[in-house]
Write a protein that holds these residues in place. Sequence first.
Motif, PDB file in Angstrom:
ATOM      1  N   MET A 162     -24.638  22.148  10.278  1.00  0.00           N
ATOM      2  CA  MET A 162     -23.347  22.832  10.136  1.00  0.00           C
ATOM      3  C   MET A 162     -22.984  22.940   8.649  1.00  0.00           C
ATOM      4  O   MET A 162     -22.991  21.934   7.945  1.00  0.00           O
ATOM      5  N   PRO A 163     -22.691  24.125   8.152  1.00  0.00           N
ATOM      6  CA  PRO A 163     -22.332  24.265   6.733  1.00  0.00           C
ATOM      7  C   PRO A 163     -21.093  23.446   6.400  1.00  0.00           C
ATOM      8  O   PRO A 163     -20.116  23.435   7.155  1.00  0.00           O
ATOM      9  N   ARG A 211     -22.071  12.639   2.301  1.00  0.00           N
ATOM     10  CA  ARG A 211     -21.537  13.767   3.074  1.00  0.00           C
ATOM     11  C   ARG A 211     -20.020  13.835   2.949  1.00  0.00           C
ATOM     12  O   ARG A 211     -19.450  14.917   2.765  1.00  0.00           O
ATOM     13  N   ALA A 212     -19.353  12.676   3.014  1.00  0.00           N
ATOM     14  CA  ALA A 212     -17.899  12.654   2.862  1.00  0.00           C
ATOM     15  C   ALA A 212     -17.502  13.156   1.480  1.00  0.00           C
ATOM     16  O   ALA A 212     -16.557  13.940   1.322  1.00  0.00           O
ATOM     17  N   ARG A 213     -18.236  12.737   0.455  1.00  0.00           N
ATOM     18  CA  ARG A 213     -17.943  13.176  -0.915  1.00  0.00           C
ATOM     19  C   ARG A 213     -18.094  14.694  -1.041  1.00  0.00           C
ATOM     20  O   ARG A 213     -17.247  15.370  -1.642  1.00  0.00           O
ATOM     21  N   VAL A 231     -16.308  12.909  10.162  1.00  0.00           N
ATOM     22  CA  VAL A 231     -17.248  12.447   9.142  1.00  0.00           C
ATOM     23  C   VAL A 231     -17.159  10.925   9.180  1.00  0.00           C
ATOM     24  O   VAL A 231     -16.307  10.325   8.527  1.00  0.00           O
ATOM     25  N   PRO A 232     -18.000  10.284  10.002  1.00  0.00           N
ATOM     26  CA  PRO A 232     -17.839   8.844  10.251  1.00  0.00           C
ATOM     27  C   PRO A 232     -18.157   8.011   9.028  1.00  0.00           C
ATOM     28  O   PRO A 232     -18.845   8.438   8.099  1.00  0.00           O
ATOM     29  N   GLY A 233     -17.629   6.787   9.058  1.00  0.00           N
ATOM     30  CA  GLY A 233     -17.854   5.884   7.936  1.00  0.00           C
ATOM     31  C   GLY A 233     -17.092   4.593   8.138  1.00  0.00           C
ATOM     32  O   GLY A 233     -16.985   4.096   9.274  1.00  0.00           O
ATOM     33  N   ALA A 265     -13.744   9.612   7.045  1.00  0.00           N
ATOM     34  CA  ALA A 265     -13.568   8.175   6.801  1.00  0.00           C
ATOM     35  C   ALA A 265     -13.759   7.879   5.322  1.00  0.00           C
ATOM     36  O   ALA A 265     -14.690   8.391   4.692  1.00  0.00           O
ATOM     37  N   THR A 266     -12.865   7.063   4.769  1.00  0.00           N
ATOM     38  CA  THR A 266     -12.938   6.697   3.352  1.00  0.00           C
ATOM     39  C   THR A 266     -13.079   5.178   3.208  1.00  0.00           C
ATOM     40  O   THR A 266     -12.834   4.430   4.159  1.00  0.00           O
TER      41      THR A 266
END
Length: 286
Positions: free
Chosen positions: A1-2, A24-26, A114-116, A12-13
């Motif tokens: 997925m783009p 990916r989160a960044r 966006v898991p973390g 998640a942070t």
Amino acid sequence: MPLTSPRLWVVATPLGNPDDLSPRAREILQAADLILAEDTRRAAALCARCGIHGRRFLSFYDHNEAERQEEVLRLLREGRTLALISDAGTPLLADPGYRLVRACRKEGLPVSPVPGPSAPVAALSAAGIAPLPYTFLGFLPRDAAGRENLLAAFAHAPGSLIFFERKDRLKESLILAARILGARDLAVCRELTKTHEEFILGRLDSNGGISPELPIPLLGEITVIIGPPEQVERTPREEVAQLARLELARGGKPREVARRVQSAARGWSGKEIYALLRDAGDSAEQ
């Protein structure tokens, strides 16, 4: 997925260590048209530490979530890419965002996680208390009656209980938990992933105490894990009913009477004790 695909990203942070922000989160935070954050100053500081620059932020927290929701939905309808973050950890878990995500789902607007980092999971993974099943209670209510009602409602839930608590209410809440839940394993986890991370392992005892005695005050963010119910022989109903009649005769406020009955019985919740007291009181009046 783009990563630039128009949608709401739930990101998640880090709990404390900025290195825990995933690549990916960044990338998603860098690409987002707008970042929804509980505290925009904290969000900006996090982005700066992680090399994310030139972002726009919109405050989105418990007390303005309802009024901001339509504005956010409009931006999503226009094809914007938005990222939702909390002060730390995974959004929605004891943090705002549930109503927004639900509204997006009802309108068919795409939402992706966006898991973390997650404080309940991080605490459970390193505490050494039975991990499955578990129930996450979020933040305990501020008032004592609310905390008592919540703990009583889950007194017989299988598995471990996990919750967040403020340092100035921690000891009071744990004493209350010991009285309601009985003897169980305990882990007080603070400052997860930070320099002063600490796991304090102990016990709630059946007499309403905590061992070992906790150092007070405990500084930092606190996650509490209470282990699963221990197998105890439940006091027969007839014995508890007799206790209820005796304690009612001794007198006192209803909560005091209920506490005396519960401390002398095994395996009975506060709600069940109150029901017995009501029945015993009705019988005495007849």
